[in-house]
Design an enzyme around this catalytic site. Structure first.
Site, PDB file in Angstrom:
ATOM      1  N   THR A  60      16.961 121.533  76.829  1.00 51.66           N
ATOM      2  CA  THR A  60      16.529 122.582  77.750  1.00 51.66           C
ATOM      3  C   THR A  60      15.125 123.055  77.409  1.00 51.66           C
ATOM      4  O   THR A  60      14.246 123.133  78.284  1.00 51.66           O
ATOM      5  CB  THR A  60      17.492 123.780  77.689  1.00 51.66           C
TER       6      THR A  60
ATOM      7  N   TYR B 102      25.875 122.501  88.465  1.00 54.00           N
ATOM      8  CA  TYR B 102      25.951 122.462  89.922  1.00 54.00           C
ATOM      9  C   TYR B 102      27.247 121.829  90.433  1.00 54.00           C
ATOM     10  O   TYR B 102      28.057 122.509  91.055  1.00 54.00           O
ATOM     11  CB  TYR B 102      24.734 121.775  90.567  1.00 54.00           C
TER      12      TYR B 102
ATOM     13  N   TYR C 192      27.190 120.591  74.380  1.00 53.90           N
ATOM     14  CA  TYR C 192      26.355 121.771  74.592  1.00 53.90           C
ATOM     15  C   TYR C 192      27.044 122.664  75.615  1.00 53.90           C
ATOM     16  O   TYR C 192      27.107 122.331  76.800  1.00 53.90           O
ATOM     17  CB  TYR C 192      24.965 121.342  75.065  1.00 53.90           C
TER      18      TYR C 192
ATOM     19  N   ARG D 179      23.971 128.778  82.180  1.00 49.37           N
ATOM     20  CA  ARG D 179      23.101 127.847  82.911  1.00 49.37           C
ATOM     21  C   ARG D 179      23.890 126.897  83.808  1.00 49.37           C
ATOM     22  O   ARG D 179      23.405 126.498  84.859  1.00 49.37           O
ATOM     23  CB  ARG D 179      22.249 127.024  81.935  1.00 49.37           C
TER      24      ARG D 179
ATOM     25  N   LYS E 164      27.180 122.882  70.299  1.00 50.80           N
ATOM     26  CA  LYS E 164      26.166 123.933  70.355  1.00 50.80           C
ATOM     27  C   LYS E 164      26.739 125.005  71.271  1.00 50.80           C
ATOM     28  O   LYS E 164      26.885 124.790  72.471  1.00 50.80           O
ATOM     29  CB  LYS E 164      24.840 123.405  70.898  1.00 50.80           C
TER      30      LYS E 164
ATOM     31  N   ILE F 136      20.872 125.635  66.603  1.00 52.05           N
ATOM     32  CA  ILE F 136      19.866 124.859  67.327  1.00 52.05           C
ATOM     33  C   ILE F 136      18.997 125.891  68.022  1.00 52.05           C
ATOM     34  O   ILE F 136      19.430 126.558  68.960  1.00 52.05           O
ATOM     35  CB  ILE F 136      20.516 123.873  68.308  1.00 52.05           C
TER      36      ILE F 136
END
Length: 296
Positions: free
Chosen positions: A48, A111, A137, A142, A165, A207
């Site tokens: 990202t 999405y 992740y 997001r 993460k 991270i």
């Protein structure tokens, strides 16, 4: 914490220096060298923060290959290979394995999202295609989908899905993840304002976006905790909280790109739909960097 973590402590979710012509490899190379000199434990490339979602396929591959070559085995290189297109994630993961990346950071699908069953199928399909470990992740803010603790129990059965993460910010669920799979999967904080709290639950590190700007200090925060100097680690977490908040006052990586430009690592340039940092926010960020001695 597992017996064989990909890394322990602080890894940088590295920016990708860009300009109007494309990737600024000269700045990327200097940044990689500087990060390693400052003691960072691993580098996450084209995630990202590295604007992986707006790199072209050719750029993404070139950045991964270059980073492996420049790092030259000094620290693990973790490739951002996630996508909401599973077949593309598989292809990119295979490429990253071929060029020598040490692990993959694979985000949940965004999405189109997924059920928990769909998440298991997707991550296992990518892990089947990989020769290297997979870090899941989890960042529901997001992607719009959360990996539930029970799902990690299923994912942990795959020999190459070895870490997560965690950027949900939900400590009740993070504690449940560690209870269920803490001996099978390493849990890394994905939030810089929660490094020490997650380590206290049994996490293996972070991270980090902060470590782009302050690599030595972020490494030391983790190592102080691991040495049993919890009061020092907590003090550092609080001391850097204003800078962390400044680095996330606009959508990541907008602020950290501005910060790294002030440190001399490329232009303050982000790709649409991102826009450069608002002047009043940048002024506050720069003032905090000066207060901490990051820049003069």
């Amino acid at each position: 914490m597992t017996d064989h973590p990909i890394f322990t402590g602080a890894a940088s979710a590295l920016i990708t220096p860009l300009n109007a012509q494309g990737v600024d490899f000269e700045s990327l190379g200097r940044l990689i060298d500087w990060q390693i000199e400052k003691g960072i434990k691993a580098l996450v490339i084209a995630g990202t923060t590295g604007e992986g979602s707006t790199l072209s396929d050719e750029e993404h591959k070139a950045v991964l290959k270059y980073s492996v070559e420049r790092t030259a085995g000094r620290v693990p290189v973790i490739a951002g290979t996630g996508s909401n297109d599973t077949e593309y994630a598989i292809a990119l993961t295979k490429y990253a394995c071929e060029v020598g990346c040490d692990a993959m950071l694979v985000v949940t699908p965004y999405y189109n999202k997924a059920t928990q069953k769909g998440l298991v199928k997707m991550f296992c399909a990518i892990a089947d295609a990989s020769t290297k470990p997979i870090i899941v992740y989890n960042i529901p803010g997001r992607t719009g989908v959360n990996v539930e603790p029970a799902t990690f129990l299923e994912l942990a059965k795959h020999p190459r899905i070895t870490a997560v993460k965690e950027a949900s910010g939900n400590f009740s669920k993070i504690a449940e993840i560690l209870r269920l799979v803490g001996d099978k999967m390493d849990v890394y904080s994905g939030n810089d304002d929660q490094i020490v709290p997650l380590l206290a639950l049994g996490g293996s590190g972070v991270i980090s976006v902060l470590s782009n700007v302050m690599p030595t200090e972020t490494v030391e925060m983790c190592e102080a905790f691991f040495r049993g100097e919890t009061a020092k680690a907590a003090k550092m977490q609080i001391e850097y909280l204003d800078l962390i908040n400044d680095l996330f006052c606009e959508v990541n990586p907008i602020p950290v790109k501005a910060a790294m430009a002030h440190l001399g690592f490329g232009e303050n340039y982000v790709r649409m739909p991102l826009t450069v940092m608002e002047p009043e926010h940048e002024a506050k960020l720069v003032a905090e960097m000066k207060r901490l001695g990051v820049i003069e």
